[in-house]
Enzyme design. Sequence first.
Site, PDB file in Angstrom:
ATOM      1  N   HIS A  63       0.836  -1.206   0.000  1.00 44.03           N
ATOM      2  CA  HIS A  63       0.000   0.000   0.000  1.00 44.03           C
ATOM      3  C   HIS A  63       0.874   1.261   0.000  1.00 44.03           C
ATOM      4  O   HIS A  63       0.711   2.158  -0.838  1.00 44.03           O
ATOM      5  CB  HIS A  63      -0.905  -0.036   1.241  1.00 44.03           C
ATOM      6  CG  HIS A  63      -1.773   1.171   1.433  1.00 44.03           C
ATOM      7  ND1 HIS A  63      -3.116   1.175   1.088  1.00 44.03           N
ATOM      8  CD2 HIS A  63      -1.512   2.411   1.915  1.00 44.03           C
ATOM      9  CE1 HIS A  63      -3.634   2.367   1.363  1.00 44.03           C
ATOM     10  NE2 HIS A  63      -2.677   3.142   1.866  1.00 44.03           N
ATOM     11  N   GLU A  64       1.804   1.324   0.934  1.00 44.56           N
ATOM     12  CA  GLU A  64       2.665   2.517   1.029  1.00 44.56           C
ATOM     13  C   GLU A  64       3.550   2.660  -0.207  1.00 44.56           C
ATOM     14  O   GLU A  64       3.869   3.774  -0.618  1.00 44.56           O
ATOM     15  CB  GLU A  64       3.505   2.492   2.310  1.00 44.56           C
ATOM     16  CG  GLU A  64       2.697   2.495   3.616  1.00 44.56           C
ATOM     17  CD  GLU A  64       1.673   3.627   3.744  1.00 44.56           C
ATOM     18  OE1 GLU A  64       1.916   4.722   3.183  1.00 44.56           O
ATOM     19  OE2 GLU A  64       0.616   3.410   4.376  1.00 44.56           O
TER      20      GLU A  64
HETATM   21 MG    MG Z   1      -2.924   5.325   2.421  1.00 42.39          MG
END
Ligand code: MG
Length: 496
Positions: free
Chosen positions: A265-266
């Site tokens: 995600h990051e």
């Molecule tokens: Mg986020």
Amino acid sequence: MSLFSNPVVVDLLARYRPIAAMGYSSALLEWDLEINMPEAGAAARGKVRAELSLLSQKMALDLAGLVEKADNQKTLNDAEKGIVRVIKRELDFYRKIPPKLIEELQRATAEASIPWREARAKSDFARFQPHLETITELKRKQAEYLDPSTQPYNALLDLPEEGLRMEDLDRIFQQLVPALKRILAKTLSSGHFPEKHPLEEVDYDVPSLKQANKEILSLLDMPSKRFRQDVSTHPFSTRISGDDVRITTRYEPKDFRASTFGLIHECGHALYELQVDHELDLTPTGTGVSSGIHESQSRFWENVVGRSRQFTPLVYPLLKKNLSFLDKYSVDQVYAYFNTVRPSLIRVEADEVTYNFHIAMRYELEKKLLEGKVNVSELPSVWNDMIEEYVGKRPPNDAEGVLQDVHWSWGQYAIFPSYSLGNVVAGMLWKMLSKQGLLPVKDAKSLITLKAWLAENLHKPGATYAPKILLTRVFGTGYDPSGLVSYLENKYLSMS
Ligand code: MG
């Protein structure tokens, strides 16, 4: 050829550079605060950052005349218009909000930080309530200063999502929620997912998962010379500059997928910043355009790419090599585990099908709170009633209900919808890129092609185009939830 040729804009950019340099410094100070700083340094760090932000406000306001002159130029190109639009928005904010209110909000949120943490730990809403009352009152005032002609929610919504209105969100959720309820009912009745998956209960060895995550960063081909990763309790990503983007990951030694998918995600956030055109470095448009578009990039990589049937076989060997308990599981079993659908009380643990219920509910509740239809003291019970409607369970305590998110204690109101916008845009990307043969990602080559497409179409312009304009340029339409619905139907209804 340079993107910028109009002499007034060139002059404006030269005078903006010190402000951008302060933004760079402040981002670095904030990252350091989360990762390295000794605890007692917090007070001084807070003061220094407040001073820097006052100084950059003053410097920005000094540019007003030049910005007006730039705005009156007849022949600006898109990049130049973007510069003027973003600085104008910045100035508009500073002009409308009295410094005293900014200071009061900063103080109130700083003072709320520990009470929120304690309240959540002890599930004691009363500990947090007076702070939330103060913050809510200040946010109502802020909304009134920003735009007295509209509902407070609209005024605040424009900050994270330029140009977005409540009618957009109402339309999106009216389309999304019934479709998600239908998909959830079908998925659950298939009996495909167990009540509890054995892998959720396995304790993992942190250094081993760190090694696996490191190998996943290489699989994603993250540029190690322009990017770094550290550990923190709440994962985040931050841009220091176009060649220095940083992310964090968390390791809670159970349920390894939370850490790995948090990492992917990051990386999605980081990739967006890393692929903004370098010509926009140290300019006001040299960063992602909005919270929702940013979140679309992180969700796209985490879910559409990361949790896909075709990507799982690439990630699985890296995990298995380092986490020996995975030997007993086939790639199909691990894929099912990655994509388990089960209604939960906790937003950050929610699966793809139920996640947007948590946002729809917060959106309705925040509107009522800001309009004074619900008082802060009533929040816990109203929360419980509302979430029960969506997920069919009632929180046994406020820690698993109204106290679970940090956002309100930070003074972040009207920010939750950005998460759903992110999912919606990720769904639009799935629909378009599947048709073009750019998805699914199944090997290193398709990964590179996909990144290049995202760079060219979405990342390069930074904040040059307002979100709705950017979407229209890429997709020919604004936020359209039908892509997300088709994506989820295609994925989850074929599983069962
Ligand atoms: Mg986020």
